[in-house]
Each structure stands twice: as C-alpha cells, then as structure tokens.
Design a protein around this motif. Structure first.
Motif, PDB file in Angstrom:
ATOM      1  N   PHE A   1       0.828  -1.209   0.000  1.00  0.00           N
ATOM      2  CA  PHE A   1       0.000   0.000   0.000  1.00  0.00           C
ATOM      3  C   PHE A   1       0.863   1.259   0.000  1.00  0.00           C
ATOM      4  O   PHE A   1       0.562   2.231  -0.703  1.00  0.00           O
ATOM      5  CB  PHE A   1      -0.952   0.011   1.195  1.00  0.00           C
ATOM      6  N   ILE A   2       1.939   1.258   0.767  1.00  0.00           N
ATOM      7  CA  ILE A   2       2.841   2.417   0.800  1.00  0.00           C
ATOM      8  C   ILE A   2       3.470   2.621  -0.575  1.00  0.00           C
ATOM      9  O   ILE A   2       3.534   3.754  -1.073  1.00  0.00           O
ATOM     10  CB  ILE A   2       3.921   2.245   1.885  1.00  0.00           C
TER      11      ILE A   2
ATOM     12  N   ARG B   1       2.300   1.689  -3.522  1.00  0.00           N
ATOM     13  CA  ARG B   1       1.293   2.173  -4.473  1.00  0.00           C
ATOM     14  C   ARG B   1       1.001   3.643  -4.236  1.00  0.00           C
ATOM     15  O   ARG B   1       0.837   4.419  -5.180  1.00  0.00           O
ATOM     16  CB  ARG B   1       0.013   1.348  -4.364  1.00  0.00           C
ATOM     17  N   ARG B   2       0.918   4.060  -2.976  1.00  0.00           N
ATOM     18  CA  ARG B   2       0.666   5.473  -2.658  1.00  0.00           C
ATOM     19  C   ARG B   2       1.831   6.330  -3.143  1.00  0.00           C
ATOM     20  O   ARG B   2       1.634   7.410  -3.713  1.00  0.00           O
ATOM     21  CB  ARG B   2       0.455   5.653  -1.159  1.00  0.00           C
ATOM     22  N   GLN B   3       3.057   5.864  -2.962  1.00  0.00           N
ATOM     23  CA  GLN B   3       4.223   6.609  -3.439  1.00  0.00           C
ATOM     24  C   GLN B   3       4.211   6.741  -4.964  1.00  0.00           C
ATOM     25  O   GLN B   3       4.611   7.774  -5.498  1.00  0.00           O
ATOM     26  CB  GLN B   3       5.518   5.931  -2.977  1.00  0.00           C
ATOM     27  N   GLN B   4       3.751   5.708  -5.660  1.00  0.00           N
ATOM     28  CA  GLN B   4       3.626   5.792  -7.116  1.00  0.00           C
ATOM     29  C   GLN B   4       2.637   6.883  -7.502  1.00  0.00           C
ATOM     30  O   GLN B   4       2.884   7.661  -8.430  1.00  0.00           O
ATOM     31  CB  GLN B   4       3.138   4.462  -7.698  1.00  0.00           C
ATOM     32  N   ILE B   5       1.513   6.934  -6.804  1.00  0.00           N
ATOM     33  CA  ILE B   5       0.483   7.943  -7.091  1.00  0.00           C
ATOM     34  C   ILE B   5       1.031   9.340  -6.838  1.00  0.00           C
ATOM     35  O   ILE B   5       0.854  10.244  -7.659  1.00  0.00           O
ATOM     36  CB  ILE B   5      -0.788   7.673  -6.263  1.00  0.00           C
ATOM     37  N   VAL B   6       1.709   9.531  -5.707  1.00  0.00           N
ATOM     38  CA  VAL B   6       2.283  10.839  -5.386  1.00  0.00           C
ATOM     39  C   VAL B   6       3.317  11.222  -6.441  1.00  0.00           C
ATOM     40  O   VAL B   6       3.327  12.352  -6.946  1.00  0.00           O
ATOM     41  CB  VAL B   6       2.905  10.850  -3.974  1.00  0.00           C
TER      42      VAL B   6
END
Length: 156
Positions: free
Chosen positions: A103-104, A106-111
């Motif tokens: 999850f971290i 994937r969130r870093q990819q989005i950011v």
C-alpha cells in the motif's frame, strides 16, 4: 549509452524523421532496429511468462461480502544485490507487513505521478503563454467519491 538512453535516442530520432507526430513505441523500435540502432533481444520464455503472470495478477479482482470490488493480489518491489524483485501475495492471506509495504509503494507511485503531472502541466503552460493555462487540481476527494457513487450505481 545506457539501454534507456539508447531507446530514448531512437524515439527522438524517429520523432524528428516523422514530424513529431504522436506515435507508437513499437513503430519507433521497429524503425530503429531496421536501421541497426538497436539489437533485437532474444526472448526468454520464462521472462515472458512471468510478465504475463504479473499482468494477470494485477488484473484479478474479487468482491467482498459487502459488495466492494477489490484488487486480489498485491506486489512489493524489493532490491537485493542491485536487482529488483517483485513479490506478490494474495490479500487476506498476505502477512500484514507485506500489505503495508504494498500500500505504501502504491501510494508513493500515485504521489510521484501527481508531482510529475503538476510539473508537466506547469512547463506546458510556461511554454504556451499565448494560450489560457491548463489547470491541474490534485485534490481527488470529490473524484474518488463520485467514482464510488457511479460504480455503485452500475453494480446495482
């Protein structure tokens, strides 16, 4: 020249020769290979199968008892000895540590995508001062709620 730099060089030369029109990467690499700018690699069948499996895992969804559609498989990328490995696990069976890392990441990819998108829009706007600037809002709360609403309507 690194492999990525070689591919970028082929892309830029292809674009220059074809008038900078939108194009497919496949067309550019075929063009480059025909001109001896890049060697066509011999395929490793297990790499192909592993890529296909990763794609299949990424696309597998399930529905929980409340009717929520969720991604079933989650990946964590780990670099060991300078080589990147991807480990997949099934949500509901994966250790908490794996899911937290997934999850971290994937969130870093989005950011990262948002930062790059904002920069790209700013540069485009700066390079086109005679046109109204393109806006780019990065607050997705309303978009997420709207998508959930409409996805729920479709499922009903």
């Amino acid at each position: 020249m690194t492999y990525n730099e070689q591919l970028q060089h082929i892309w830029h030369e292809y674009e220059k020769e074809h008038g900078y029109l939108p194009a497919r990467p496949r067309d550019a690499v075929v063009w480059g290979a025909q001109r001896g700018m890049i060697e066509v690699p011999a395929p490793d069948p297990f790499d192909k199968l592993a890529d296909d499996m990763s794609r299949a895992l990424r696309e597998e969804y399930a529905t929980d008892r409340l009717g929520r559609r969720y991604r079933k498989n989650h990946a964590v990328r780990v670099t060991k000895g300078g080589v990147q490995h991807t480990f997949w696990a099934i949500l509901g069976h994966a250790p908490r540590d794996h899911m937290q890392k997934a999850f971290i990441q994937r969130r870093q990819q989005i950011v990262g995508d948002c930062v790059q998108l904002a920069t790209d829009v700013e540069v485009y706007n700066d390079q086109n001062p005679d046109q109204p600037p393109l806006p780019m809002l990065l607050d997705f709360r309303d978009d997420v709620e709207e998508r959930r609403f409409w996805d729920g309507k479709r499922a009903a």
